[in-house]
Motif scaffolding. Structure first.
Motif, short mmCIF file in Angstrom:
data_model
loop_
_atom_site.label_atom_id
_atom_site.label_comp_id
_atom_site.label_asym_id
_atom_site.label_seq_id
_atom_site.Cartn_x
_atom_site.Cartn_y
_atom_site.Cartn_z
N LEU A 67 -5.21 -4.88 -7.04
CA LEU A 67 -6.17 -3.81 -6.83
C LEU A 67 -7.40 -4.27 -6.07
O LEU A 67 -7.98 -3.49 -5.31
N GLN B 80 -5.14 10.14 -4.06
CA GLN B 80 -4.55 10.23 -5.38
C GLN B 80 -5.47 10.91 -6.38
O GLN B 80 -5.08 11.10 -7.54
N CYS C 7 -6.87 0.78 0.24
CA CYS C 7 -5.73 1.35 0.96
C CYS C 7 -5.08 2.52 0.22
O CYS C 7 -4.18 3.16 0.75
N ILE C 8 -5.53 2.78 -0.99
CA ILE C 8 -4.94 3.85 -1.79
C ILE C 8 -5.64 5.15 -1.42
O ILE C 8 -6.84 5.29 -1.60
N ASP C 9 -4.87 6.11 -0.90
CA ASP C 9 -5.42 7.36 -0.39
C ASP C 9 -4.91 8.56 -1.16
O ASP C 9 -3.75 8.59 -1.55
N SER D 193 0.83 -1.20 0.00
CA SER D 193 0.00 0.00 0.00
C SER D 193 0.87 1.25 0.00
O SER D 193 0.52 2.25 -0.63
N LEU E 240 1.95 1.89 -3.57
CA LEU E 240 0.82 2.42 -4.35
C LEU E 240 0.55 3.88 -3.98
O LEU E 240 0.30 4.71 -4.85
N ASN E 241 0.63 4.19 -2.70
CA ASN E 241 0.33 5.55 -2.24
C ASN E 241 1.38 6.57 -2.63
O ASN E 241 1.09 7.76 -2.69
N TYR F 91 -5.93 -4.23 -2.46
CA TYR F 91 -5.36 -2.99 -1.93
C TYR F 91 -6.08 -1.72 -2.36
O TYR F 91 -5.69 -0.63 -1.93
N ALA G 118 0.59 0.47 -10.48
CA ALA G 118 0.05 -0.81 -10.02
C ALA G 118 0.66 -1.98 -10.78
O ALA G 118 0.87 -3.05 -10.19
#
Length: 65
Positions: free
Chosen positions: A26, A36, A32-34, A2, A5-6, A29, A11
């Motif tokens: 995806l 963006q 969990c991606i904040d 995560s 990714l963040n 997770y 990805a």
């Protein structure tokens, strides 16, 4: 993962490093991606040549669109 990714690692790259498909990565997770949304919008606007000036750079009375 995560964290990767963040911070913007694609990805596809994270999935390869993790040994997953992008679909599985995806699915697990995505929640969990904040934060963006703004970065994605700016990249799209830049590619389209429609970047909006920052709030501080706008003239008084300019409307947000």
């Amino acid at each position: 993962m995560s964290l990767w990714l963040n911070v913007g690692v694609p990805a596809t790259q994270v999935a390869q490093w993790a040994g997953h498909s992008v679909h599985v990565l995806l699915k697990v997770y995505a929640s969990c991606i904040d934060g963006q949304d703004d970065a994605a919008r700016k990249r799209i606007e830049g590619a389209l040549g429609t970047e909006q000036p920052e709030a501080a750079e706008r003239e008084p009375g300019d409307a947000d669109t």
